[in-house]
Design an enzyme around this catalytic site. Structure first.
Site, PDB file in Angstrom:
ATOM      1  N   CYS A   1       0.837  -1.193   0.000  1.00 23.24           N
ATOM      2  CA  CYS A   1       0.000   0.000   0.000  1.00 23.24           C
ATOM      3  C   CYS A   1       0.874   1.246   0.000  1.00 23.24           C
ATOM      4  CB  CYS A   1      -0.910   0.003   1.220  1.00 23.24           C
ATOM      5  SG  CYS A   1      -2.067   1.398   1.307  1.00 23.24           S
TER       6      CYS A   1
ATOM      7  N   ASP B   1       0.401   3.768   1.817  1.00 20.47           N
ATOM      8  CA  ASP B   1       0.381   4.351   3.163  1.00 20.47           C
ATOM      9  C   ASP B   1       1.800   4.605   3.658  1.00 20.47           C
ATOM     10  OD1 ASP B   1       0.240   4.382   6.196  1.00 20.47           O
ATOM     11  OD2 ASP B   1      -1.894   4.199   5.744  1.00 20.47           O
TER      12      ASP B   1
ATOM     13  N   ARG C   1       3.036   4.627   6.492  1.00 25.33           N
ATOM     14  CA  ARG C   1       3.473   3.882   7.675  1.00 25.33           C
ATOM     15  C   ARG C   1       4.025   2.501   7.355  1.00 25.33           C
ATOM     16  NH1 ARG C   1      -2.203   4.438  10.625  1.00 25.33           N
ATOM     17  NH2 ARG C   1      -2.789   4.062   8.437  1.00 25.33           N
TER      18      ARG C   1
ATOM     19  N   HIS D   1      -2.347  -3.899   5.359  1.00 27.51           N
ATOM     20  CA  HIS D   1      -2.072  -3.397   6.713  1.00 27.51           C
ATOM     21  C   HIS D   1      -3.360  -2.977   7.407  1.00 27.51           C
ATOM     22  CE1 HIS D   1      -2.641   0.983   5.862  1.00 27.51           C
ATOM     23  NE2 HIS D   1      -2.353   0.593   4.639  1.00 27.51           N
TER      24      HIS D   1
ATOM     25  N   CYS E   1      -6.210   0.859   7.192  1.00 25.04           N
ATOM     26  CA  CYS E   1      -5.967   1.325   5.822  1.00 25.04           C
ATOM     27  C   CYS E   1      -7.048   2.332   5.420  1.00 25.04           C
ATOM     28  CB  CYS E   1      -5.983   0.138   4.858  1.00 25.04           C
ATOM     29  SG  CYS E   1      -5.706   0.597   3.129  1.00 25.04           S
TER      30      CYS E   1
END
Length: 301
Positions: free
Chosen positions: A127, A129, A131, A182, A185
């Site tokens: 992803c 993202d 993080r 994750h 999300c």
């Protein structure tokens, strides 16, 4: 929302540095606790409305209160990251130099080797993202070939991800492929909502909504929103792995046992990965096996 208030005595202070120590008792109110709720009624965060300093009018000194019951969350830009929204280009270049120096201290051969080409062992599909990335594996530059998009979606209509898969498998010959989803999300949260986002994002999230529709009964039994989001993220990951296995390059590599495929979930709250069990059997497996042989079964010309 009303909270609980307490009183306690703070630490003693120096009233005058030139005179002997005089202790003065100061009473300060404890922070007020607040619980913010979502529309689902799930507590999102506890916050303390607190003052960490108090001024003494006799001395103009500031008394620090180090024992706040619940300290307020730090501003975004004060968290321990190397860069922030106020960083300028020179800050980015400085961090690049420092990162390169650390790599050279660890193993000078890494940068030298990367200068001659790449031979990554793994393809990471994850992803976008901020993080979560292949960095959670502790790898060095040159080890992992990476493709990331919102919700780690593998879709045959997306030439970006299908091209990355073909290049990784057919050209640079990776031996492992990891598809990583994750918790928490944002794309999955959006797919759980009926609210229109606008632009291309609604169309992009359609595969996740399809997964939601296919598993609507299972998801409807989950009352906790965070658990529901994590479940849909896991189901979306499974779907992406299944789509990956139907990619022509992966089909051939799997048939020849040239590549291994894993589905992993990353917990943003712990930083740890866990394996997701992927169904081994695909009833439509033979439908997606294509090649240059004569298609006698279909009675082709």
């Amino acid at each position: 929302m009303g909270g609980l208030s307490f009183e306690r005595q703070s630490t003693s202070i120096l009233k005058n540095l030139d005179n002997p120590i005089e202790q003065e008792e100061i009473r300060t109110p404890e922070p007020e606790m607040e619980v913010k709720e979502t529309v689902e009624g799930v507590p999102m965060a506890l916050s303390g409305s607190t003052s960490s300093t108090k001024s003494n009018p006799d001395t103009n000194n500031t008394v620090v209160n180090p024992e706040s019951l619940v300290p307020p969350p730090p501003p975004v830009d004060s968290v321990p990251f190397k860069l922030n929204k106020q960083s300028v280009l020179s800050d980015f270049l400085k961090q690049n130099r420092l990162a390169t120096e650390r790599i050279n201290e660890y193993s000078p051969a890494i940068i030298e080797s990367n200068g001659t080409g790449q031979q990554p062992h793994t393809l990471w599909i994850g992803c976008s993202d901020s993080r979560i990335s292949e960095a959670c594996l502790g790898v060095m530059p040159g080890e992992v070939f990476t493709h990331r998009n919102i919700c780690n979606i593998v879709n045959s209509n997306d030439f970006s991800v299908t091209g990355a898969i073909q290049f990784a498998v057919d050209v640079i010959k990776v031996k492992k492929i990891i598809v990583c989803g994750h918790t928490d999300c944002g794309g999955v949260w959006a797919a759980l909502s009926s609210k229109r986002i606008g632009g291309v994002l609604d169309l992009w999230l359609n595969p996740v909504r399809h997964v939601r529709a296919q598993n609507r009964k299972e998801l409807s039994l989950i009352k906790d929103p965070k658990e529901k989001c994590a479940t849909l993220a896991r189901l979306n990951l499974i779907n992406s792995v299944q789509q990956l296995k139907r990619h022509p390059s992966c089909l051939a590599a799997l048939k020849n046992q040239d590549v291994e495929i894993y589905g992993l979930m990353y917990d943003v709250g712990t930083g740890l990965l866990s394996e997701v069990e992927i169904p081994c059997d695909d009833e439509f497996d033979d439908v997606f096996h294509v090649g240059d042989h004569d298609d006698t079964e279909a009675g082709g010309h």
